[in-house]
Design a protein around this motif. Structure first.
Motif, short mmCIF file in Angstrom:
data_model
loop_
_atom_site.label_atom_id
_atom_site.label_comp_id
_atom_site.label_asym_id
_atom_site.label_seq_id
_atom_site.Cartn_x
_atom_site.Cartn_y
_atom_site.Cartn_z
N VAL A 197 0.96 -0.91 -0.04
CA VAL A 197 0.15 0.26 0.12
C VAL A 197 0.36 1.25 -0.09
O VAL A 197 2.62 1.00 0.38
CB VAL A 197 -0.92 -0.11 0.93
CG1 VAL A 197 -1.62 0.92 1.62
CG2 VAL A 197 -2.04 -1.55 1.43
N LYS A 198 0.42 1.95 -0.45
CA LYS A 198 1.45 3.53 -0.68
C LYS A 198 0.80 4.12 0.36
O LYS A 198 -0.28 4.05 0.80
CB LYS A 198 1.09 4.17 -1.77
CG LYS A 198 1.35 3.65 -2.95
CD LYS A 198 1.41 4.38 -4.49
CE LYS A 198 1.64 4.09 -5.76
NZ LYS A 198 1.93 2.08 -6.47
N PRO A 199 2.02 5.13 0.45
CA PRO A 199 1.69 5.66 1.75
C PRO A 199 0.48 7.06 1.88
O PRO A 199 0.63 7.22 0.73
CB PRO A 199 3.33 6.26 1.77
CG PRO A 199 4.26 6.07 1.45
CD PRO A 199 3.14 4.99 0.11
N SER A 200 0.01 7.41 2.50
CA SER A 200 -1.80 8.61 2.57
C SER A 200 -2.38 6.87 2.11
O SER A 200 -3.35 8.09 2.26
CB SER A 200 -1.20 9.63 1.75
OG SER A 200 -0.85 9.45 0.57
N GLU A 201 -2.41 6.04 1.60
CA GLU A 201 -3.40 5.52 0.50
C GLU A 201 -3.85 4.77 2.66
O GLU A 201 -3.79 5.40 3.23
CB GLU A 201 -2.93 4.78 -0.44
CG GLU A 201 -2.52 6.04 -1.46
CD GLU A 201 -2.86 4.72 -2.33
OE1 GLU A 201 -2.51 5.82 -3.54
OE2 GLU A 201 -2.09 3.77 -2.62
N THR A 202 -5.60 4.04 1.31
CA THR A 202 -5.95 3.47 2.10
C THR A 202 -5.83 2.13 2.42
O THR A 202 -5.79 1.94 1.18
CB THR A 202 -7.43 3.57 2.49
OG1 THR A 202 -7.68 5.19 3.27
CG2 THR A 202 -8.57 2.87 3.24
N LEU A 203 -5.57 1.09 3.67
CA LEU A 203 -5.04 -0.03 3.89
C LEU A 203 -6.28 -0.87 4.33
O LEU A 203 -7.85 -0.33 5.09
CB LEU A 203 -4.65 -0.90 4.97
CG LEU A 203 -4.09 -2.28 5.39
CD1 LEU A 203 -2.49 -1.79 5.84
CD2 LEU A 203 -4.43 -2.62 5.93
N SER A 204 -6.91 -1.83 2.87
CA SER A 204 -7.88 -2.40 3.69
C SER A 204 -7.52 -3.64 3.56
O SER A 204 -7.32 -4.97 2.39
CB SER A 204 -9.05 -2.32 2.34
OG SER A 204 -9.52 -0.46 1.92
N LEU A 205 -7.98 -4.79 4.20
CA LEU A 205 -8.05 -6.24 4.50
C LEU A 205 -9.32 -7.24 4.88
O LEU A 205 -10.35 -5.99 5.21
CB LEU A 205 -7.35 -6.72 5.45
CG LEU A 205 -5.90 -5.90 5.50
CD1 LEU A 205 -4.78 -6.49 6.74
CD2 LEU A 205 -5.11 -7.18 3.77
N THR A 206 -9.73 -7.99 4.57
CA THR A 206 -11.34 -8.99 4.27
C THR A 206 -10.67 -9.95 4.72
O THR A 206 -9.63 -10.27 5.06
CB THR A 206 -11.63 -9.25 3.33
OG1 THR A 206 -11.93 -7.61 2.48
CG2 THR A 206 -12.60 -9.56 3.24
N CYS A 207 -11.25 -10.46 6.42
CA CYS A 207 -11.38 -11.74 6.63
C CYS A 207 -12.54 -12.36 6.37
O CYS A 207 -13.90 -12.24 6.55
CB CYS A 207 -10.91 -11.84 8.89
SG CYS A 207 -10.72 -13.56 8.79
N THR A 208 -12.24 -13.87 6.12
CA THR A 208 -13.17 -15.18 5.01
C THR A 208 -13.03 -16.18 6.54
O THR A 208 -12.21 -16.38 6.61
CB THR A 208 -13.19 -15.66 4.04
OG1 THR A 208 -13.13 -14.53 3.34
CG2 THR A 208 -14.18 -16.38 3.95
N VAL A 209 -15.01 -16.34 7.53
CA VAL A 209 -14.94 -17.40 8.27
C VAL A 209 -15.60 -18.31 7.97
O VAL A 209 -16.40 -18.61 6.76
CB VAL A 209 -15.70 -16.33 8.97
CG1 VAL A 209 -15.99 -17.67 10.56
CG2 VAL A 209 -14.72 -15.52 9.91
#
Lengths: 117, 106
Positions: free
Chosen positions: A12-24
């Motif tokens: 992820v680039k600096p200043s951007e938004t980190l997005s993660l998903t967790c599948t159960v």
């Protein structure tokens, strides 16, 4: 047996938004605390926050202004968004399931997210 | 927010030694404390919850004690598989982890 699997970009680039998903899998996204925990390389564990009761959230104070955790019951997933990231947000990010009795019962395998241009 | 302080940060011991790790909370957390073991490249594993209850499948050489603000994790006879990093976690109010204790081979 409940299993958790993280997914999302590893860079992820600096200043951007980190997005993660967790599948159960092997269970349903309800009745527990569904959490995100991170671990910078070579350092200790940091609790980011959790979602419970299908929508209530609690976040660690130091990250509260930048964090959003949400749940999608139709997909049996929950997600993390961390805005305005810097190199200090580089870490292995774990999704986890917990409750009031045990603490953290189940961990995902973790995914490394690097913040770099 | 509640701070958790573990000691020592690093511990060197021989196989067969009795090992004790201490965790202190900045305010009372009753017995809402868990201990985890983490090996390199792996997710942590729950060892003990509610301060002293052994998770299913965890060897009986592990034990936990304490309440309020002072807690200990004891390994009665250190085995080769026990060399790892150990974390305490309070879950009385939100969640907080201690900074970890690395148990090394002496």
């Amino acid at each position: 047996q409940v299993q958790l699997q993280e997914s999302g970009p590893g860079l992820v680039k600096p200043s951007e938004t980190l997005s993660l998903t967790c599948t159960v899998s092997g269970g349903y996204v309800n009745s527990y605390y569904w959490s995100w925990i991170r671990q910078p390389p070579g350092k200790g564990l940091e609790w980011i926050g959790y979602i419970y009761d299908s929508g209530s959230t609690k976040y660690t104070p130091s990250l509260k202004s930048r964090v959003t955790i949400s749940v999608d019951t139709s997909k049996n997933q929950f997600s993390l968004k961390l805005s305005s990231v810097t190199a200090a947000d580089t870490a292995v990010y774990y999704c986890a399931r917990g409750n009031k009795l045990f603490g953290v019962i189940t961990w995902g395998q973790g995914t490394l997210v690097t913040v770099s241009s | 927010d509640i701070q958790m302080t573990q000691s020592p940060s690093t511990l060197s011991a021989f196989v067969g030694d009795r090992v004790t790790i201490t965790c202190r909370a900045s305010q009372s957390i009753s017995s809402w404390l868990a201990w985890y073991q983490q090996k390199p490249g792996k997710a942590p594993k729950l060892l003990i919850y509610k301060a002293s209850i052994l998770e299913s499948g965890v060897p009986s050489r592990f034990s936990g004690s304490g309440s309020g603000t002072e807690f200990t994790l004891t390994i009665s006879s250190l085995q080769p598989d026990d060399f790892a990093t150990y974390y305490c976690q309070q879950y009385n109010s939100y969640w907080t982890f201690g900074q970890g204790t690395k148990v090394e081979i002496k």
